[in-house]
Write a protein that holds these residues in place. Structure first.
Motif, PDB file in Angstrom:
ATOM      1  N   ALA A  21       0.837  -1.195   0.000  1.00 24.60           N
ATOM      2  CA  ALA A  21       0.000   0.000   0.000  1.00 24.60           C
ATOM      3  C   ALA A  21       0.873   1.245   0.000  1.00 24.60           C
ATOM      4  O   ALA A  21       2.026   1.220   0.424  1.00 24.60           O
ATOM      5  N   GLY A  22       0.313   2.357  -0.499  1.00 22.83           N
ATOM      6  CA  GLY A  22       1.018   3.628  -0.499  1.00 22.83           C
ATOM      7  C   GLY A  22       0.914   4.333  -1.829  1.00 22.83           C
ATOM      8  O   GLY A  22       0.535   3.741  -2.847  1.00 22.83           O
ATOM      9  N   PHE A  23       1.223   5.612  -1.833  1.00 25.20           N
ATOM     10  CA  PHE A  23       1.128   6.418  -3.049  1.00 25.20           C
ATOM     11  C   PHE A  23       2.043   5.891  -4.146  1.00 25.20           C
ATOM     12  O   PHE A  23       1.635   5.759  -5.307  1.00 25.20           O
ATOM     13  N   ASP A  24       3.303   5.586  -3.802  1.00 25.37           N
ATOM     14  CA  ASP A  24       4.230   5.059  -4.804  1.00 25.37           C
ATOM     15  C   ASP A  24       3.747   3.722  -5.362  1.00 25.37           C
ATOM     16  O   ASP A  24       3.944   3.424  -6.544  1.00 25.37           O
ATOM     17  N   VAL A  25       3.128   2.926  -4.511  1.00 30.07           N
ATOM     18  CA  VAL A  25       2.584   1.637  -4.960  1.00 30.07           C
ATOM     19  C   VAL A  25       1.458   1.865  -5.962  1.00 30.07           C
ATOM     20  O   VAL A  25       1.380   1.187  -6.997  1.00 30.07           O
ATOM     21  N   ASP A  26       0.601   2.843  -5.675  1.00 32.62           N
ATOM     22  CA  ASP A  26      -0.494   3.153  -6.598  1.00 32.62           C
ATOM     23  C   ASP A  26       0.035   3.667  -7.930  1.00 32.62           C
ATOM     24  O   ASP A  26      -0.473   3.303  -9.004  1.00 32.62           O
ATOM     25  N   VAL A  27       1.055   4.523  -7.877  1.00 29.81           N
ATOM     26  CA  VAL A  27       1.658   5.045  -9.107  1.00 29.81           C
ATOM     27  C   VAL A  27       2.294   3.915  -9.911  1.00 29.81           C
ATOM     28  O   VAL A  27       2.081   3.792 -11.126  1.00 29.81           O
ATOM     29  N   ALA A  28       3.066   3.078  -9.237  1.00 30.75           N
ATOM     30  CA  ALA A  28       3.749   1.974  -9.916  1.00 30.75           C
ATOM     31  C   ALA A  28       2.752   0.998 -10.535  1.00 30.75           C
ATOM     32  O   ALA A  28       2.968   0.496 -11.651  1.00 30.75           O
ATOM     33  N   THR A  29       1.675   0.723  -9.816  1.00 38.07           N
ATOM     34  CA  THR A  29       0.650  -0.200 -10.325  1.00 38.07           C
ATOM     35  C   THR A  29      -0.030   0.363 -11.563  1.00 38.07           C
ATOM     36  O   THR A  29      -0.255  -0.356 -12.551  1.00 38.07           O
ATOM     37  N   TYR A  41       0.725  -4.948 -17.880  1.00 43.40           N
ATOM     38  CA  TYR A  41       0.832  -5.944 -16.817  1.00 43.40           C
ATOM     39  C   TYR A  41      -0.320  -5.819 -15.831  1.00 43.40           C
ATOM     40  O   TYR A  41      -0.513  -4.765 -15.226  1.00 43.40           O
ATOM     41  N   ALA A  42      -1.053  -6.893 -15.665  1.00 45.32           N
ATOM     42  CA  ALA A  42      -2.122  -6.922 -14.668  1.00 45.32           C
ATOM     43  C   ALA A  42      -1.493  -6.954 -13.277  1.00 45.32           C
ATOM     44  O   ALA A  42      -0.296  -7.251 -13.123  1.00 45.32           O
ATOM     45  N   GLU A  43      -2.297  -6.663 -12.257  1.00 43.95           N
ATOM     46  CA  GLU A  43      -1.762  -6.600 -10.896  1.00 43.95           C
ATOM     47  C   GLU A  43      -1.100  -7.901 -10.466  1.00 43.95           C
ATOM     48  O   GLU A  43      -0.104  -7.885  -9.737  1.00 43.95           O
ATOM     49  N   ASP A  44      -1.655  -9.035 -10.886  1.00 44.26           N
ATOM     50  CA  ASP A  44      -1.073 -10.313 -10.469  1.00 44.26           C
ATOM     51  C   ASP A  44       0.225 -10.641 -11.212  1.00 44.26           C
ATOM     52  O   ASP A  44       0.857 -11.655 -10.950  1.00 44.26           O
ATOM     53  N   LYS A  45       0.630  -9.774 -12.129  1.00 44.58           N
ATOM     54  CA  LYS A  45       1.897  -9.958 -12.840  1.00 44.58           C
ATOM     55  C   LYS A  45       2.972  -8.989 -12.331  1.00 44.58           C
ATOM     56  O   LYS A  45       4.055  -8.917 -12.892  1.00 44.58           O
ATOM     57  N   ILE A  46       2.635  -8.235 -11.276  1.00 44.65           N
ATOM     58  CA  ILE A  46       3.583  -7.292 -10.692  1.00 44.65           C
ATOM     59  C   ILE A  46       4.260  -7.930  -9.479  1.00 44.65           C
ATOM     60  O   ILE A  46       3.599  -8.444  -8.587  1.00 44.65           O
ATOM     61  N   GLU A  47       5.579  -7.876  -9.452  1.00 44.05           N
ATOM     62  CA  GLU A  47       6.345  -8.352  -8.301  1.00 44.05           C
ATOM     63  C   GLU A  47       7.070  -7.157  -7.686  1.00 44.05           C
ATOM     64  O   GLU A  47       7.981  -6.585  -8.297  1.00 44.05           O
ATOM     65  N   PHE A  48       6.663  -6.747  -6.479  1.00 47.53           N
ATOM     66  CA  PHE A  48       7.299  -5.637  -5.810  1.00 47.53           C
ATOM     67  C   PHE A  48       8.540  -6.119  -5.068  1.00 47.53           C
ATOM     68  O   PHE A  48       8.496  -7.118  -4.357  1.00 47.53           O
ATOM     69  N   VAL A  49       9.631  -5.386  -5.249  1.00 47.62           N
ATOM     70  CA  VAL A  49      10.922  -5.742  -4.660  1.00 47.62           C
ATOM     71  C   VAL A  49      11.357  -4.613  -3.727  1.00 47.62           C
ATOM     72  O   VAL A  49      11.333  -3.439  -4.102  1.00 47.62           O
ATOM     73  N   GLU A  50      11.754  -4.961  -2.511  1.00 50.71           N
ATOM     74  CA  GLU A  50      12.199  -3.945  -1.564  1.00 50.71           C
ATOM     75  C   GLU A  50      13.517  -3.338  -2.030  1.00 50.71           C
ATOM     76  O   GLU A  50      14.484  -4.046  -2.299  1.00 50.71           O
ATOM     77  N   THR A  51      13.560  -2.003  -2.122  1.00 55.36           N
ATOM     78  CA  THR A  51      14.780  -1.318  -2.542  1.00 55.36           C
ATOM     79  C   THR A  51      15.075  -0.168  -1.581  1.00 55.36           C
ATOM     80  O   THR A  51      14.580   0.944  -1.767  1.00 55.36           O
ATOM     81  N   PRO A  52      15.874  -0.417  -0.548  1.00 44.73           N
ATOM     82  CA  PRO A  52      16.292   0.651   0.369  1.00 44.73           C
ATOM     83  C   PRO A  52      17.004   1.760  -0.398  1.00 44.73           C
ATOM     84  O   PRO A  52      17.581   1.527  -1.471  1.00 44.73           O
ATOM     85  N   SER A  53      17.017   2.948   0.149  1.00 48.17           N
ATOM     86  CA  SER A  53      17.576   4.116  -0.546  1.00 48.17           C
ATOM     87  C   SER A  53      18.996   3.866  -1.053  1.00 48.17           C
ATOM     88  O   SER A  53      19.338   4.229  -2.184  1.00 48.17           O
ATOM     89  N   ALA A  54      19.834   3.257  -0.233  1.00 52.54           N
ATOM     90  CA  ALA A  54      21.237   3.057  -0.604  1.00 52.54           C
ATOM     91  C   ALA A  54      21.430   2.064  -1.740  1.00 52.54           C
ATOM     92  O   ALA A  54      22.500   2.037  -2.373  1.00 52.54           O
ATOM     93  N   ASP A  55      20.420   1.254  -2.028  1.00 52.92           N
ATOM     94  CA  ASP A  55      20.554   0.191  -3.028  1.00 52.92           C
ATOM     95  C   ASP A  55      19.846   0.493  -4.347  1.00 52.92           C
ATOM     96  O   ASP A  55      19.857  -0.337  -5.263  1.00 52.92           O
ATOM     97  N   ARG A  56      19.229   1.659  -4.477  1.00 50.32           N
ATOM     98  CA  ARG A  56      18.385   1.910  -5.641  1.00 50.32           C
ATOM     99  C   ARG A  56      19.150   1.886  -6.966  1.00 50.32           C
ATOM    100  O   ARG A  56      18.733   1.205  -7.912  1.00 50.32           O
ATOM    101  N   GLU A  57      20.254   2.613  -7.049  1.00 48.93           N
ATOM    102  CA  GLU A  57      21.005   2.637  -8.310  1.00 48.93           C
ATOM    103  C   GLU A  57      21.562   1.258  -8.659  1.00 48.93           C
ATOM    104  O   GLU A  57      21.557   0.846  -9.814  1.00 48.93           O
ATOM    105  N   THR A  58      22.026   0.541  -7.641  1.00 50.64           N
ATOM    106  CA  THR A  58      22.580  -0.792  -7.868  1.00 50.64           C
ATOM    107  C   THR A  58      21.516  -1.752  -8.373  1.00 50.64           C
ATOM    108  O   THR A  58      21.764  -2.552  -9.289  1.00 50.64           O
ATOM    109  N   ALA A  59      20.327  -1.688  -7.795  1.00 54.12           N
ATOM    110  CA  ALA A  59      19.231  -2.574  -8.214  1.00 54.12           C
ATOM    111  C   ALA A  59      18.866  -2.342  -9.673  1.00 54.12           C
ATOM    112  O   ALA A  59      18.556  -3.284 -10.414  1.00 54.12           O
ATOM    113  N   ILE A  60      18.918  -1.092 -10.108  1.00 55.55           N
ATOM    114  CA  ILE A  60      18.604  -0.771 -11.497  1.00 55.55           C
ATOM    115  C   ILE A  60      19.704  -1.269 -12.431  1.00 55.55           C
ATOM    116  O   ILE A  60      19.437  -1.923 -13.443  1.00 55.55           O
TER     117      ILE A  60
END
Length: 283
Positions: free
Chosen positions: A65-73, A81-100
């Motif tokens: 839940a949350g505003f960013d979740v609504d935007v991303a969805t 992509y339907a909602e059941d095809k979305i996989e949310f992955v936790e990305t702490p601030s320090a790891d964002r560039e690396t995850a991308i």
């Protein structure tokens, strides 16, 4: 004899041509099968969000839940992509560039402020929200200006630039308490051991909108900085960037953006800025 050799040679050329043609057709087909933007060969899309920011991005027993979740969805749906095809992955601030850069996620919506340093590493779609650094105080607090904080307890997370900004610009004599999480700070605000909590107003509004805190806090409305939230994606992926920007524009036009703001931040009396125009970065 010469005729027979020529026939064999011609047959060999024909066989080779057919083989090359078949390989070429197969290559085109494979490219088409794997070319869907934003997903994987399994038909899902991985999106980076925060798991621990109420109102922004939070993992709950009922899902996310949350505003960013609504935007991303909304964006993911526009990408197919339907909602059941979305996989949310936790990305702490320090790891964002690396995850991308590693390809762990296709894009990130996680209170991700656009700035010059980050734009050297990733591309941004948006912005989709203009937030400001602010103070959260008790609903009956008389703290109206930052200078009222001198001699009082100011809380933020360890290493916070927000807290240092407050002390440097408006309240040099504030007593800074640095805790591990914003949740600890807001608990201190509720108990009275903390007089004010500082970070982005959107994050503050999200915490204040939690059921147990409704009506107990208010935003001071100081606008101490401009935070342009963008969607981070791999550098150079202009096709995906354009698609996300179109999705964001549609979200605003459809009224879904305003609805998401009210749902996630409304209980805290958050006076949000209008939806920003794509590419319009407020310094």
């Amino acid at each position: 004899m010469k005729f027979r050799k020529a026939g064999i040679a011609a047959a060999s050329v024909l066989t080779l041509a057919l083989t090359v043609s078949a390989c070429g057709d197969g290559g085109k087909k494979d490219k088409g099968d794997s070319g869907s933007t934003g997903g994987s060969d399994k038909g899902t899309i991985k999106i980076g969000i925060k798991y621990d920011q109420p109102g922004i991005g939070q993992k709950t027993p009922d899902g996310f839940a949350g505003f960013d979740v609504d935007v991303a969805t909304f964006v993911a749906k526009e990408l197919g992509y339907a909602e059941d095809k979305i996989e949310f992955v936790e990305t702490p601030s320090a790891d964002r560039e690396t995850a991308i850069s590693r390809g762990d996620v296709k894009f990130i919506a996680a209170s991700y402020s656009i700035n010059d340093e980050r734009e050297q590493k990733v591309d941004f779609a948006g912005p989709y929200l203009l937030a400001h650094q602010d103070l959260l105080v008790a609903a009956d607090s008389d703290i109206a200006e930052g200078t009222d904080l001198n001699g009082k307890n100011l809380c933020s997370v360890s290493g916070s630039t927000s807290a240092q900004n407050v002390k440097k610009t408006i309240a040099p004599k504030a007593n800074l308490k640095e805790l591990s999480t914003y949740s600890e700070c807001i608990a201190g605000l509720a108990s009275g051991s903390v007089d004010a909590l500082t970070t982005d107003d959107s994050i503050l509004a999200g915490y204040a909108s939690q059921e147990q805190y409704k009506g107990k806090f208010k935003l001071a409305g100081l606008k101490l900085s401009n935070e342009n939230y963008g969607i981070g994606l791999k550098e150079g992926d202009t096709k995906l960037k354009d698609q996300i920007n179109k999705a964001l524009e549609k979200m605003v036009a459809d009224g879904a953006w305003e609805e998401a703001v009210k749902k996630n931040f409304g209980p805290a009396g958050y006076k949000n800025e209008p939806a920003p125009k794509i590419g319009d970065i407020v310094k």
